[in-house]
Write an enzyme that holds these catalytic residues in place. Structure first.
Site, PDB file in Angstrom:
ATOM      1  N   HIS A  62      -5.557  10.090   2.902  1.00 24.14           N
ATOM      2  CA  HIS A  62      -4.206  10.338   3.425  1.00 24.14           C
ATOM      3  C   HIS A  62      -3.706  11.702   2.958  1.00 24.14           C
ATOM      4  CE1 HIS A  62      -2.583   9.557  -0.516  1.00 24.14           C
ATOM      5  NE2 HIS A  62      -2.824   8.249  -0.495  1.00 24.14           N
ATOM      6  N   HIS A  65      -4.518  12.906  -0.711  1.00 25.18           N
ATOM      7  CA  HIS A  65      -5.903  13.330  -0.938  1.00 25.18           C
ATOM      8  C   HIS A  65      -6.165  14.663  -0.235  1.00 25.18           C
ATOM      9  CE1 HIS A  65      -6.088   8.762  -0.709  1.00 25.18           C
ATOM     10  NE2 HIS A  65      -6.175   9.045  -1.985  1.00 25.18           N
ATOM     11  N   CYS A  77      -5.741  -2.798 -16.203  1.00 27.98           N
ATOM     12  CA  CYS A  77      -5.245  -2.805 -14.821  1.00 27.98           C
ATOM     13  C   CYS A  77      -6.393  -2.369 -13.931  1.00 27.98           C
ATOM     14  CB  CYS A  77      -4.048  -1.872 -14.635  1.00 27.98           C
ATOM     15  SG  CYS A  77      -3.619  -1.699 -12.879  1.00 27.98           S
ATOM     16  N   CYS A 115      -5.724   0.722 -11.633  1.00 29.17           N
ATOM     17  CA  CYS A 115      -5.851   2.009 -12.341  1.00 29.17           C
ATOM     18  C   CYS A 115      -7.241   2.181 -12.929  1.00 29.17           C
ATOM     19  CB  CYS A 115      -4.894   2.122 -13.513  1.00 29.17           C
ATOM     20  SG  CYS A 115      -3.166   2.032 -13.132  1.00 29.17           S
ATOM     21  N   CYS A 157       1.565  -3.541 -15.436  1.00 29.27           N
ATOM     22  CA  CYS A 157       1.032  -2.182 -15.447  1.00 29.27           C
ATOM     23  C   CYS A 157       2.187  -1.203 -15.187  1.00 29.27           C
ATOM     24  CB  CYS A 157      -0.019  -2.044 -14.350  1.00 29.27           C
ATOM     25  SG  CYS A 157      -0.366  -0.340 -13.906  1.00 29.27           S
ATOM     26  N   HIS A 177       1.518   0.212 -11.421  1.00 28.10           N
ATOM     27  CA  HIS A 177       1.543  -0.706 -10.284  1.00 28.10           C
ATOM     28  C   HIS A 177       2.580  -1.811 -10.405  1.00 28.10           C
ATOM     29  CE1 HIS A 177      -2.396   1.254 -10.007  1.00 28.10           C
ATOM     30  NE2 HIS A 177      -2.180   1.178  -8.719  1.00 28.10           N
ATOM     31  N   LYS A 236       8.652   7.160  -1.136  1.00 31.35           N
ATOM     32  CA  LYS A 236       7.318   7.042  -1.705  1.00 31.35           C
ATOM     33  C   LYS A 236       6.360   6.664  -0.574  1.00 31.35           C
ATOM     34  CE  LYS A 236       5.012   4.782  -5.539  1.00 31.35           C
ATOM     35  NZ  LYS A 236       4.065   3.771  -5.170  1.00 31.35           N
ATOM     36  N   LYS A 292       1.398   1.936   1.818  1.00 27.10           N
ATOM     37  CA  LYS A 292       1.076   1.072   2.950  1.00 27.10           C
ATOM     38  C   LYS A 292       2.224   0.117   3.215  1.00 27.10           C
ATOM     39  CE  LYS A 292      -3.822   0.586   3.474  1.00 27.10           C
ATOM     40  NZ  LYS A 292      -4.941  -0.342   3.381  1.00 27.10           N
TER      41      LYS A 292
END
Ligand code: MSP
Length: 624
Positions: A17, A20, A125, A128, A143, A146, A296, A299
């Site tokens: 996305h 990246h 986690c 991570c 976490c 997350h 943010k 998905k």
């Protein structure tokens, strides 16, 4: 000089996305700039394919992990190709040469006395792929990234003596001011280091999707911690022909990444290199985070920006330009779709596109052979020095500012010298602009590789890309084709409509993620009071052919419940049976009968089975 630049190797959990693509485009800009300077450039990207996260996702998808990884590794490769990324190699952590060298690296750490066997007990986690101390957890169980419960892990583990490198790392950072950039990020790492380092759990035994720890014998279950395996890629790739010699300690090694994974790169990785006696990277650069239209990107929100879609609609270079120009490297960015179109029209179509287009138009109209003068009216050499300083200092957006200063000078020069006036020295004026465009085509190449090539084609040039210098020359140009066709209002609406998140897609993604998030912790499960109960009696409820009223014996008490099992069981079949009973359910009234709990059964009507225990357990016993 050797210049080696890397991106993180991306997890094969999804297609690439905006985030990246951003890191990879930035690395590409720097790689291409260094090629322009005549450096020997190595540029590595790839995929991170081992570890529990991938193993679980592959299992959930019902495919072998390597096959699962193949799909996304291919998606990464294809995306980078489409975005004109000029990487010289692509590494996958499942490549055999990488796996073998990870074991070599491990042996070096071991030979340095930095590996020992212990037992790990703590929190992990999986998203991570990281261990957390109690102090780092949110509300003692979640976490910090997350915000989901971590897993409690207790297993034998090899440790890496990270603590030994606390002081050497602090010393190195102090002596090398550009080791960690930008400065704020360096300060964060320094304060983390000053807080003290504990040794790193460096192997796992509860799953096997990874590189085995070498020398542990055939029954050894340890696999190397996925982050050690992953970080090693930067070094393991340098034994390939494509990158040989790039880890030799001369030249530069630059790791580009997002701030989320700085600690792994700025603490664990250099400590491992120190232990192994290998050179350290020159610079570890952590850039900021992108949000989308102020939110943010996730998905769940359904607002994940697909770089390929944008590139297809407006051109690869428009996408590359916007992400580099919009945010000073290191800062936080917001991907605002309107701002994207705004910059496209104003800066690419208008400023740059027009400069070349109107000039070529006049060359045709006046049927002249333009010729540039020896004296450069734009002082391009000075701007080139600023541009180089900006890029050497990891400020690509500033380098674009420098280029645009030249573009604007060019447009002002045309307006001022007015080549359309009857007595204007047209061949000279237009020649100077074309020479400016030639210089620009080189300087723009790192940012707009595809359009820079189109520019040069229109200028009638075939010289190789190199660091340019102004010169006097004649031009045999080609017909003008707009570099960046203007987007009018109608098209703008159409594009915004296409790009902006769609509520339907957002909802589907949200429910998928919500289902994932709906997993409960052991503590949550423990809230359900399950007991062994014996059915004392069962009687039909009038006008409800599916229902029975049951009396249950719980040892210390009796309960009455309503159960929908009358079509499948006769009352006499039920009496004395032991079932599992939910004892702390809020009472409800069903068809006028109070139900004080629920018995567990599976299925309905024809296919229905009651929960049962395989041997006699006293009534009232807790079920866990
Ligand atoms: N596999 C590890 C990296 C191992 S490197 C030895 C990993 N992979 S990842 O797929 O999660 O990619 C993380 C990187 O993607 C970030 O460091 C950053 O480069 C990029 N980004 C992901 N989301 C991003 C944004 N929203 N904004 C900017 N970059 C982001 O971590």
């Amino acid at each position: 000089m050797r210049f080696y630049i890397t991106t993180p190797i991306y997890y094969v959990t999804d297609v690439p996305h905006l985030g990246h693509a951003y890191t990879t485009v930035i690395a590409d800009v720097l790689a291409r700039y260094h090629r322009l300077r005549g450096d020997n450039v190595g540029f590595l990207t790839g995929t991170d394919e081992h570890g529990q996260k991938i193993a679980r996702q592959a299992e959930a998808a019902g495919i072998a992990p390597r096959a699962y990884a193949d799909k996304f590794a291919d998606a990464y490769r294809a995306t980078w190709k489409a975005l004109e990324i000029s990487n010289t190699d692509f590494i996958r952590t499942t490549d055999a040469d990488h796996e073998a060298l990870v074991q070599e690296l491990w042996k070096k750490l071991e030979a340095a006395g930095d590996i020992y066997l212990g037992e790990y007990e703590g929190s992990y986690c999986v998203a991570c792929e990281q261990f957390y101390t109690e102090k780092e957890l949110v509300d003692g169980k979640n976490c910090p990234i997350h915000k989901r419960p971590v897993e409690v892990v207790k297993e034998k583990s090899y440790y890496f003596r990270l603590s030994k490198y606390q002081q050497p790392l602090l010393d190195h950072i102090e002596k090398n001011p550009s080791f960690i950039l930008p400065r704020e990020r360096r300060n964060e790492v320094v304060s983390f280091l000053k807080g003290g380092l504990t040794d790193l759990s460096a192997s796992r035994t509860t799953f096997n999707w990874g590189v085995p720890v070498p020398g542990q014998g055939s029954d050894g279950k340890h696999i190397i911690y996925v982050w050690i395996d992953a970080l090693a890629n930067y070094w393991t790739a340098t034994s390939r022909d494509t990158l040989r010699g790039f880890w030799s300690g001369d030249g530069q090694i630059v790791h580009m990444m997002g701030k989320d994974i700085l600690r792994f790169h700025a603490v664990y990785w250099p400590a491992m290199l120190m232990s192994a006696g290998l050179p350290l990277p020159t610079t570890i650069f952590a850039h900021g985070w992108w949000t989308v239209d102020g939110h943010k990107m996730s998905k769940t929100a359904g607002n994940v920006v697909d770089p390929l879609k944008l590139a297809q609609d407006l051109g690869v270079d428009a996408f590359r330009y916007f992400v580099v120009r919009e945010v000073p490297l290191g800062g936080e960015g917001d991907f605002d779709h309107e701002a994207f179109l705004q910059r496209y029209n104003a800066e690419l179509a208008n400023d740059l596109g027009n400069l070349l287009n109107r000039t070529l138009g006049m060359v045709t109209k006046y049927a002249i052979t333009p010729h540039s003068m020896a004296v450069d009216p734009f002082a391009t050499a000075r701007t080139q020095a600023d541009y180089a300083a900006a890029l050497d200092g990891f400020a690509p957006s500033r380098a674009l500012d420098d280029i645009w200063a030249l573009v604007r000078k060019g447009n002002a020069y045309i307006d001022e010298r007015a080549p359309w006036k009857p007595d204007a020295p047209r061949a000279e004026i237009l020649g100077n602009i074309l020479e400016l465009c030639r210089v620009l085509s080189h300087l723009l190449e790192p940012f707009l590789p595809e359009r820079a090539a189109a520019m040069r084609a229109q200028l009638g040039l075939s010289e190789p890309m190199a660091w340019p210098s102004w010169s006097a020359r004649s031009f045999r140009t080609e017909a003008a084709v707009p570099l960046f066709p203007r987007v009018d209002d109608a098209r703008k609406h159409e594009l915004l409509e296409r790009w902006r998140p769609r509520p339907a897609a957002a909802t589907a993604a949200a429910s998928a993620e919500a289902a994932h998030d709906a997993r409960i912790s052991v503590e949550d499960f423990a809230k359900v009071d399950l007991r062994v109960a014996r059915i004392i009696s069962a009687e039909p409820i009038p006008k409800a052919k599916k229902l029975y009223k049951l009396m249950l014996d719980l040892g210390k008490e009796q309960r009455q419940v309503v159960a929908g099992i009358a079509e499948r069981y006769k009352p006499e079949e039920l009496v004395d049976r032991r079932v599992i009973f939910v004892a702390n359910l809020k009472p409800a009234t069903i068809r006028g009968v109070e139900s004080q709990g629920m018995i567990l059964a599976a299925g309905e009507a024809e296919v229905l089975g009651l929960s049962a225990l395989d041997r006699e357990v006293p009534v009232g016993t807790k079920v866990r």
